[in-house]
Design a protein around this motif. Sequence first.
Motif, PDB file in Angstrom:
ATOM      1  N   ARG A 201      -6.024 115.333 -46.146  1.00 39.74           N
ATOM      2  CA  ARG A 201      -6.054 116.648 -45.484  1.00 39.74           C
ATOM      3  C   ARG A 201      -7.326 117.422 -45.823  1.00 39.74           C
ATOM      4  O   ARG A 201      -7.732 118.299 -45.079  1.00 39.74           O
ATOM      5  N   THR A 202      -7.915 117.109 -46.959  1.00 40.88           N
ATOM      6  CA  THR A 202      -9.145 117.806 -47.374  1.00 40.88           C
ATOM      7  C   THR A 202     -10.400 117.094 -46.875  1.00 40.88           C
ATOM      8  O   THR A 202     -11.501 117.608 -47.039  1.00 40.88           O
ATOM      9  N   GLY A 203     -10.215 115.886 -46.303  1.00 34.06           N
ATOM     10  CA  GLY A 203     -11.366 115.142 -45.796  1.00 34.06           C
ATOM     11  C   GLY A 203     -12.214 114.506 -46.885  1.00 34.06           C
ATOM     12  O   GLY A 203     -13.355 114.093 -46.632  1.00 34.06           O
ATOM     13  N   ARG A 204     -11.682 114.391 -48.104  1.00 29.94           N
ATOM     14  CA  ARG A 204     -12.432 113.799 -49.223  1.00 29.94           C
ATOM     15  C   ARG A 204     -12.266 112.282 -49.187  1.00 29.94           C
ATOM     16  O   ARG A 204     -11.476 111.689 -49.910  1.00 29.94           O
ATOM     17  N   THR A 205     -13.056 111.668 -48.326  1.00 31.88           N
ATOM     18  CA  THR A 205     -12.902 110.244 -48.044  1.00 31.88           C
ATOM     19  C   THR A 205     -13.112 109.377 -49.278  1.00 31.88           C
ATOM     20  O   THR A 205     -12.359 108.417 -49.502  1.00 31.88           O
ATOM     21  N   GLU A 206     -14.134 109.688 -50.067  1.00 31.67           N
ATOM     22  CA  GLU A 206     -14.441 108.862 -51.239  1.00 31.67           C
ATOM     23  C   GLU A 206     -13.277 108.841 -52.224  1.00 31.67           C
ATOM     24  O   GLU A 206     -12.920 107.790 -52.761  1.00 31.67           O
ATOM     25  N   LEU A 207     -12.676 110.007 -52.475  1.00 31.10           N
ATOM     26  CA  LEU A 207     -11.552 110.093 -53.400  1.00 31.10           C
ATOM     27  C   LEU A 207     -10.345 109.348 -52.838  1.00 31.10           C
ATOM     28  O   LEU A 207      -9.647 108.631 -53.574  1.00 31.10           O
ATOM     29  N   ALA A 208     -10.117 109.484 -51.546  1.00 31.43           N
ATOM     30  CA  ALA A 208      -8.999 108.786 -50.908  1.00 31.43           C
ATOM     31  C   ALA A 208      -9.188 107.275 -51.027  1.00 31.43           C
ATOM     32  O   ALA A 208      -8.230 106.540 -51.326  1.00 31.43           O
ATOM     33  N   CYS A 209     -10.418 106.801 -50.805  1.00 32.82           N
ATOM     34  CA  CYS A 209     -10.712 105.370 -50.914  1.00 32.82           C
ATOM     35  C   CYS A 209     -10.526 104.881 -52.350  1.00 32.82           C
ATOM     36  O   CYS A 209     -10.029 103.768 -52.578  1.00 32.82           O
ATOM     37  N   GLU A 210     -10.914 105.729 -53.301  1.00 33.27           N
ATOM     38  CA  GLU A 210     -10.752 105.377 -54.717  1.00 33.27           C
ATOM     39  C   GLU A 210      -9.271 105.184 -55.065  1.00 33.27           C
ATOM     40  O   GLU A 210      -8.893 104.218 -55.728  1.00 33.27           O
ATOM     41  N   GLU A 213      -7.952 101.993 -53.381  1.00 36.42           N
ATOM     42  CA  GLU A 213      -8.341 100.770 -54.083  1.00 36.42           C
ATOM     43  C   GLU A 213      -7.568 100.612 -55.386  1.00 36.42           C
ATOM     44  O   GLU A 213      -7.148  99.517 -55.741  1.00 36.42           O
ATOM     45  N   ARG A 214      -7.359 101.733 -56.095  1.00 36.02           N
ATOM     46  CA  ARG A 214      -6.583 101.696 -57.334  1.00 36.02           C
ATOM     47  C   ARG A 214      -5.145 101.255 -57.044  1.00 36.02           C
ATOM     48  O   ARG A 214      -4.534 100.534 -57.831  1.00 36.02           O
ATOM     49  N   MET A 215      -4.661 101.693 -55.922  1.00 36.45           N
ATOM     50  CA  MET A 215      -3.308 101.348 -55.496  1.00 36.45           C
ATOM     51  C   MET A 215      -3.173  99.834 -55.345  1.00 36.45           C
ATOM     52  O   MET A 215      -2.216  99.217 -55.830  1.00 36.45           O
ATOM     53  N   LYS A 216      -4.169  99.218 -54.714  1.00 35.86           N
ATOM     54  CA  LYS A 216      -4.119  97.773 -54.494  1.00 35.86           C
ATOM     55  C   LYS A 216      -4.290  97.002 -55.804  1.00 35.86           C
ATOM     56  O   LYS A 216      -3.589  96.022 -56.054  1.00 35.86           O
ATOM     57  N   LYS A 217      -5.224  97.471 -56.648  1.00 35.43           N
ATOM     58  CA  LYS A 217      -5.486  96.775 -57.916  1.00 35.43           C
ATOM     59  C   LYS A 217      -4.310  96.847 -58.876  1.00 35.43           C
ATOM     60  O   LYS A 217      -4.097  95.946 -59.685  1.00 35.43           O
ATOM     61  N   SER A 218      -3.545  97.945 -58.793  1.00 32.58           N
ATOM     62  CA  SER A 218      -2.408  98.104 -59.705  1.00 32.58           C
ATOM     63  C   SER A 218      -1.178  97.335 -59.231  1.00 32.58           C
ATOM     64  O   SER A 218      -0.133  97.370 -59.876  1.00 32.58           O
ATOM     65  N   GLY A 219      -1.323  96.653 -58.091  1.00 33.75           N
ATOM     66  CA  GLY A 219      -0.218  95.824 -57.608  1.00 33.75           C
ATOM     67  C   GLY A 219       0.765  96.548 -56.717  1.00 33.75           C
ATOM     68  O   GLY A 219       1.782  95.968 -56.309  1.00 33.75           O
ATOM     69  N   VAL A 220       0.480  97.817 -56.419  1.00 33.19           N
ATOM     70  CA  VAL A 220       1.367  98.570 -55.523  1.00 33.19           C
ATOM     71  C   VAL A 220       1.116  98.095 -54.095  1.00 33.19           C
ATOM     72  O   VAL A 220      -0.032  98.014 -53.658  1.00 33.19           O
ATOM     73  N   ALA A 221       2.159  97.790 -53.395  1.00 32.30           N
ATOM     74  CA  ALA A 221       2.019  97.273 -52.028  1.00 32.30           C
ATOM     75  C   ALA A 221       1.610  98.392 -51.076  1.00 32.30           C
ATOM     76  O   ALA A 221       2.330  99.372 -50.915  1.00 32.30           O
ATOM     77  N   VAL A 222       0.433  98.253 -50.475  1.00 35.60           N
ATOM     78  CA  VAL A 222       0.015  99.213 -49.454  1.00 35.60           C
ATOM     79  C   VAL A 222       0.828  98.937 -48.198  1.00 35.60           C
ATOM     80  O   VAL A 222       1.188  97.796 -47.908  1.00 35.60           O
TER      81      VAL A 222
END
Length: 425
Positions: A201-210, A213-222
Motif C-alpha cells: 500500500r505504501t509502494g515500497r517495492t524493495e521492502l516488499a520484495c525483501e 524473498e525471506r518468505m520463500k527462503k524460510s520455507g513459507v509457501a507463497v
Amino acid sequence: MLAAIQDTPCRYHVLVSNAVIAAYGRSSRIHKVMDEFQELDKHGSKPNAYTYKCVIQSLVKAGNVVLAMELLDKMIKTGLEPDTLLCNVVLDGLGKANMMDEACKLFASMKSMGCPADDYTYAILIRSLGRCKRDEEATLLFDEMEERGCTPSAPAYTNVIDIYCKAGRIESAMVVLKKMLDKNLAPDDYTLNSLITAVSRTGRTELACEIFERMKKSGVAVNTVSFNAMLDCCGKAGKVGLAYQFMDEMEARGIKPNSITFNTLINCLGRAKYASEAYKVLQEMRSAGLTPDVFTYTCMIEAFAKAGNMGKAFEMFGDMEKAGCSANVVTYNLLIDALVKAGRYQDARDIYFDMKKKGILPDAITATVLQQLAGKCKLSGISLDENEQRPSPSSPVLEKKSLQQEEQEEEKSANDIYRSTLWRS
C-alpha cells in the motif's frame, strides 16, 4: 447406547450425563445439551467440573456467550474451579462476539480463579482487541507478556504484526517480525502476506520484495495472496516489468491466478498507460473462465481514458452494461472526469444524467467532478437541464454577456449542480 440405559437407575449419574452431554456437544445439538444438564438437577445429581466444561464449550460453539458466562459464574460459586483451557474458550467466544469489556474482565480475574493465563490466552485477547480496533491495548498486552513470565508464541507475534500492518505501522511490524525470527519462531503465510499487503500500500517495492524473498527462503509457501500483494505493489510503483516477472514466477510454481490477480495486473498496466496490454490481460481472464467484475471494467475504462482512447473507454462501459455488471459511483466519477478532460462535455453531461437516473448516490469526488463539468458546460453553452435536448451543431450560440455576468452564472450553475448531488434514489 442411550436407549439401553434410559430406564436404569444409573441413567442420570453424573458420569453418564457427562458422556451424553459431550456427545450432544460434538454434534452441536445445544438444546439436547441443556436438557440433559437440567435433568441432572431434577434427579438430584450434582454436575462436576467436567459437566460445566462440556456445557460451556457447547454454548460458546453455538454463539451463546452470555449464557456461557452465567454458567461459568455459577460453576465458580458452587466451588468448582475452571481451568485455563476453559477460560480461553470463553475468552475466544467473547472476542468473536465483540464483548471486549467482558473479555478483559475475565482475563483480569483468571489468576485469582486459579487458572493463570498462558501464551494462547494472550494470543486470543490480542487478536480480539485488534479486531475491535483497540490496537493500543493489544500492543501493550503483548509488551506485558514477557514481564509476566509468559513467552509470546507464534500466534501472539502474528496477531501483533497483523495489527501493526492494518494500522500502517510498517516499521513496528518489522521490529516484531525480527523478534519473532530471533526466537526461531517461523512466521506463517498469513503473517507475511499481511506484511507484504501493508507494505504494498505504501509502494515500497524493495521492502516488499525483501519480505517476499525471506518468505520463500524460510520455507513459507507463497500463494496467490502473496503474488497478488506483490502485483499491487508493482502497480503503485509503476513497475510493469517486475509485475510480469511475478506473473511468470506464479505460472512456473503452478499457482493459479484468480480474479484479484487479473484485476491487479490490469490496474497496474492501466496506470502505466498500457491500455492495449491491459485489454489482452482482460481477454486472458475471460479465457481462464473468470468473469470480469465492476473493478475490472472500471480499471479498463481508466486504462483507455489515460491512453487518450475515449472511444474504447465508452466501448468498455457499453460492454459492462451488456454483461449485466452495474457501474458504481467510482466508474461514473472516472468516466465523467475523463470526458471533461477530453473536452467531450455533451457526453459527460449524458453520463451524469445516466448516473442520476440509475440512482447511483454521489460522493465527494462526484461533487468536485460535477462542479468542473458545470463550469465547462456554461462556457460552452451546454445546458445541464435534463429536460432540454442536446443542441444540434447548427444551434445558434448564446448571446454575448459581460464577463461579470458569465462569472456569476458559472458560479450559480456550479452551486446548483453541487446541490443536485444530494439526490436520493
